[in-house]
Structure formats: C-alpha cells, structure tokens
Design a protein around this motif. Structure first.
Motif, PDB file in Angstrom:
ATOM      1  N   PHE A  63      43.499  41.687  31.024  1.00 50.81           N
ATOM      2  CA  PHE A  63      42.759  40.822  31.940  1.00 50.81           C
ATOM      3  C   PHE A  63      43.389  39.431  31.915  1.00 50.81           C
ATOM      4  N   SER A  64      43.645  38.892  33.083  1.00 54.33           N
ATOM      5  CA  SER A  64      44.172  37.539  33.214  1.00 54.33           C
ATOM      6  C   SER A  64      43.267  36.783  34.182  1.00 54.33           C
ATOM      7  N   PHE A  65      42.776  35.622  33.765  1.00 57.02           N
ATOM      8  CA  PHE A  65      41.740  34.933  34.536  1.00 57.02           C
ATOM      9  C   PHE A  65      42.229  33.599  35.094  1.00 57.02           C
ATOM     10  N   PRO A  66      41.739  33.217  36.277  1.00 58.99           N
ATOM     11  CA  PRO A  66      42.125  31.927  36.866  1.00 58.99           C
ATOM     12  C   PRO A  66      41.574  30.761  36.055  1.00 58.99           C
ATOM     13  N   ASN A  67      42.250  29.630  36.148  1.00 65.22           N
ATOM     14  CA  ASN A  67      41.802  28.438  35.431  1.00 65.22           C
ATOM     15  C   ASN A  67      40.534  27.880  36.067  1.00 65.22           C
TER      16      ASN A  67
ATOM     17  N   GLU B 227      28.870  20.082  38.025  1.00 61.56           N
ATOM     18  CA  GLU B 227      29.446  20.981  39.019  1.00 61.56           C
ATOM     19  C   GLU B 227      29.104  22.425  38.678  1.00 61.56           C
ATOM     20  N   ASN B 228      28.874  23.233  39.713  1.00 63.18           N
ATOM     21  CA  ASN B 228      28.533  24.644  39.532  1.00 63.18           C
ATOM     22  C   ASN B 228      29.660  25.520  40.075  1.00 63.18           C
ATOM     23  N   LEU B 229      29.679  26.765  39.627  1.00 60.64           N
ATOM     24  CA  LEU B 229      30.725  27.689  40.044  1.00 60.64           C
ATOM     25  C   LEU B 229      30.175  29.099  40.172  1.00 60.64           C
ATOM     26  N   LEU B 230      30.536  29.767  41.258  1.00 59.50           N
ATOM     27  CA  LEU B 230      30.219  31.176  41.463  1.00 59.50           C
ATOM     28  C   LEU B 230      31.504  31.980  41.281  1.00 59.50           C
ATOM     29  N   ILE B 231      31.456  32.995  40.415  1.00 51.37           N
ATOM     30  CA  ILE B 231      32.602  33.869  40.189  1.00 51.37           C
ATOM     31  C   ILE B 231      32.237  35.255  40.679  1.00 51.37           C
ATOM     32  N   LEU B 232      32.937  35.708  41.720  1.00 48.80           N
ATOM     33  CA  LEU B 232      32.653  36.990  42.363  1.00 48.80           C
ATOM     34  C   LEU B 232      33.706  38.025  41.975  1.00 48.80           C
ATOM     35  N   GLY B 233      33.311  39.276  42.005  1.00 46.46           N
ATOM     36  CA  GLY B 233      34.262  40.344  41.720  1.00 46.46           C
ATOM     37  C   GLY B 233      33.559  41.677  41.636  1.00 46.46           C
ATOM     38  N   LYS B 234      34.290  42.724  41.942  1.00 41.15           N
ATOM     39  CA  LYS B 234      33.721  44.062  41.903  1.00 41.15           C
ATOM     40  C   LYS B 234      33.566  44.536  40.455  1.00 41.15           C
ATOM     41  N   SER B 235      32.857  45.628  40.259  1.00 46.64           N
ATOM     42  CA  SER B 235      32.645  46.188  38.926  1.00 46.64           C
ATOM     43  C   SER B 235      33.976  46.562  38.288  1.00 46.64           C
ATOM     44  N   GLY B 236      34.101  46.256  36.997  1.00 45.14           N
ATOM     45  CA  GLY B 236      35.301  46.619  36.255  1.00 45.14           C
ATOM     46  C   GLY B 236      36.438  45.624  36.343  1.00 45.14           C
ATOM     47  N   ILE B 237      36.243  44.549  37.099  1.00 39.58           N
ATOM     48  CA  ILE B 237      37.315  43.577  37.295  1.00 39.58           C
ATOM     49  C   ILE B 237      37.409  42.575  36.147  1.00 39.58           C
ATOM     50  N   GLY B 238      36.356  42.526  35.297  1.00 39.73           N
ATOM     51  CA  GLY B 238      36.393  41.648  34.131  1.00 39.73           C
ATOM     52  C   GLY B 238      35.439  40.474  34.184  1.00 39.73           C
ATOM     53  N   LYS B 239      34.424  40.545  35.054  1.00 36.58           N
ATOM     54  CA  LYS B 239      33.489  39.416  35.185  1.00 36.58           C
ATOM     55  C   LYS B 239      32.743  39.140  33.886  1.00 36.58           C
ATOM     56  N   THR B 240      32.142  40.187  33.307  1.00 33.13           N
ATOM     57  CA  THR B 240      31.382  40.005  32.072  1.00 33.13           C
ATOM     58  C   THR B 240      32.309  39.630  30.913  1.00 33.13           C
ATOM     59  N   THR B 241      33.521  40.170  30.912  1.00 29.01           N
ATOM     60  CA  THR B 241      34.503  39.786  29.901  1.00 29.01           C
ATOM     61  C   THR B 241      34.766  38.284  29.969  1.00 29.01           C
ATOM     62  N   LEU B 242      34.950  37.760  31.180  1.00 32.18           N
ATOM     63  CA  LEU B 242      35.176  36.321  31.346  1.00 32.18           C
ATOM     64  C   LEU B 242      33.984  35.520  30.849  1.00 32.18           C
TER      65      LEU B 242
ATOM     66  N   LEU C  50      25.017  29.486  48.582  1.00 26.69           N
ATOM     67  CA  LEU C  50      24.312  28.507  47.746  1.00 26.69           C
ATOM     68  C   LEU C  50      25.254  27.733  46.821  1.00 26.69           C
ATOM     69  N   PHE C  51      26.557  28.074  46.856  1.00 27.80           N
ATOM     70  CA  PHE C  51      27.537  27.425  45.983  1.00 27.80           C
ATOM     71  C   PHE C  51      28.650  26.795  46.816  1.00 27.80           C
ATOM     72  N   SER C  52      29.025  25.589  46.429  1.00 23.96           N
ATOM     73  CA  SER C  52      30.154  24.928  47.094  1.00 23.96           C
ATOM     74  C   SER C  52      31.472  25.331  46.461  1.00 23.96           C
ATOM     75  N   ASN C  53      31.432  25.754  45.189  1.00 19.66           N
ATOM     76  CA  ASN C  53      32.642  26.208  44.484  1.00 19.66           C
ATOM     77  C   ASN C  53      32.523  27.694  44.179  1.00 19.66           C
ATOM     78  N   SER C  54      33.537  28.469  44.522  1.00 22.14           N
ATOM     79  CA  SER C  54      33.531  29.895  44.171  1.00 22.14           C
ATOM     80  C   SER C  54      34.964  30.391  44.021  1.00 22.14           C
ATOM     81  N   ILE C  55      35.137  31.395  43.156  1.00 18.46           N
ATOM     82  CA  ILE C  55      36.422  32.078  43.030  1.00 18.46           C
ATOM     83  C   ILE C  55      36.141  33.579  43.007  1.00 18.46           C
ATOM     84  N   THR C  56      37.126  34.373  43.391  1.00 21.98           N
ATOM     85  CA  THR C  56      37.004  35.820  43.380  1.00 21.98           C
ATOM     86  C   THR C  56      38.052  36.405  42.462  1.00 21.98           C
ATOM     87  N   LEU C  57      37.617  37.230  41.518  1.00 19.12           N
ATOM     88  CA  LEU C  57      38.550  37.849  40.592  1.00 19.12           C
ATOM     89  C   LEU C  57      39.251  39.040  41.245  1.00 19.12           C
TER      90      LEU C  57
END
Length: 209
Positions: A18-22, A29-44, A202-209
């Motif tokens: 797993f390699s994650f964005p900075n 500031e708030n952040l939404l991190i989106l991603g499908k199952s198994g992509i490593g969201k909970t790991t992050l 509801l979030f101004s900042n978001s990234i997708t894994l």
C-alpha cells in the motif's frame, strides 16, 4: 495539524504494498478520503492513529512524529490527542453512557468535567441517555455516543472509519454534520475515510485512493 509523507505499508503474507498520498492539513482543516473496499482506507486510518507502523514514511500530529517515539509514549499521545470513531462500537457494555465518557477521560489522563460532558451530550442530542446502558441505545444514539467518546478529550485529530456506511441519506448527513461541528468546537482536524460518496459535498478537501 497533521501531515504525512511517503507512507507505505504491507501486511505479512501479502505481496501487495500500500502506498498512500501525502496529507498536509492546517489547523481546523478537514479531509475526506474516498476509496472502494480493499484499497487500504482502514489501513491508512490505522497508520494515522499509530495503530500500525508504516514500512516507510512518517505521520506528524501537532509537530510530533508519532512513529519515532516509544510505544508507551505513543499510547499516551494517542489517548490524549487522537479521537477515533470506529465502524464497530467500542463502548464498555457494563457502563452507562456517562460512565463510558468518564472512562474515556480517565484513560486519556484528562480531568473529568461533568459540565463539559453535559454540554457535549446536549450538543449531540443524547442528554436524556446519560444513565442509559449501552444495550438499550438505538443505532442513532450509539452513533452519537461514539462521536462523544471520540471528542470528549479535545483531541487534535478526529479519525472516522466509515461512519455512515449503514445509514440512510437523512441520518448520513446528520452524522457528518455532527462530526464537522464537534471538530470545529475543539479546533481539531477531522479525517473521514469512507466509500460513501454521498458525503463528498460536505467537504472542501477530498482525495481518492
């Protein structure tokens, strides 16, 4: 404030790395991190909380590189500065609502203030559940207690793992708005990790894994 740099992780007996964005969040500031199952969201999320140790990279919370300190120091730091909203409820079944909040403050080594607890329960609209046992709470009340337990110690960072996955549209919006509101009240960073695209507006900042 929370920053990450070049985070990577892999589980034993698995080849996938797993390699994650900075991440670089300033105060409040708030952040939404989106991603499908198994992509490593909970790991992050577990890396951000110090529950897992990365293969490389670092996580800095409030100026502290959390993976460079000892386990005992990290345990203390996490208890005082990080709030976690897990998918599964982590309240102590043998305690009632207010006793669970007392326990959370005790474990965080923070002073117990019934005034603060009462204010928090009022904000989350569960004041009438103060003395209720955990197994008598509705799903919505349990969700609000999870939020209360995550923020009662005024953490610098609130991490929420799939907080809306089992909710309908109306309650989905309510829960996220409550998390955003509580983060603002405590000047904390809120990071929500989910596959639920309904909350993206509801979030101004978001990234997708």
């Amino acid at each position: 404030m929370i920053q990450t740099n070049n985070l990577t992780f892999h589980y034993k007996k698995e080849k996938h790395l797993f390699s994650f964005p900075n991440i670089d969040l300033k105060e409040r500031e708030n952040l939404l991190i989106l991603g499908k199952s198994g992509i490593g969201k909970t790991t992050l999320l577990h890396l951000l909380a110090g529950l897992l140790t990365p293969i490389s990279g670092k996580v800095v919370v409030g100026g502290v590189d959390i993976h460079s300190i000892s386990y005992s120091e990290l345990d203390k730091f996490r208890g005082q500065n990080i709030g976690l909203v897990f998918q599964k409820k982590h309240a102590i079944q043998s305690l009632n609502v207010v006793e669970n909040l007392h326990a959370r403050l005790f474990l965080s080594r923070k002073p117990i203030s019934n005034t603060i607890i009462d204010f928090l329960l009022e904000q989350l609209d569960v004041s009438d559940c103060k003395t209720s046992t955990i197994n008598t709470l509705s799903e919505g009340q349990s969700q609000r207690l999870s939020i209360a337990m995550a923020v009662v110690h005024n953490p610098q960072v609130i991490l929420a793992d799939e907080p809306t996955s089992s909710l309908d549209d109306a309650n989905c919006k309510v829960v996220i708005e409550l998390l955003i509101k509580q983060a603002k009240l405590t000047n904390a960073n809120l990071i929500v990790i989910t596959h639920d695209h309904r909350i993206k507006p509801l979030f101004s900042n978001s990234i997708t894994l």
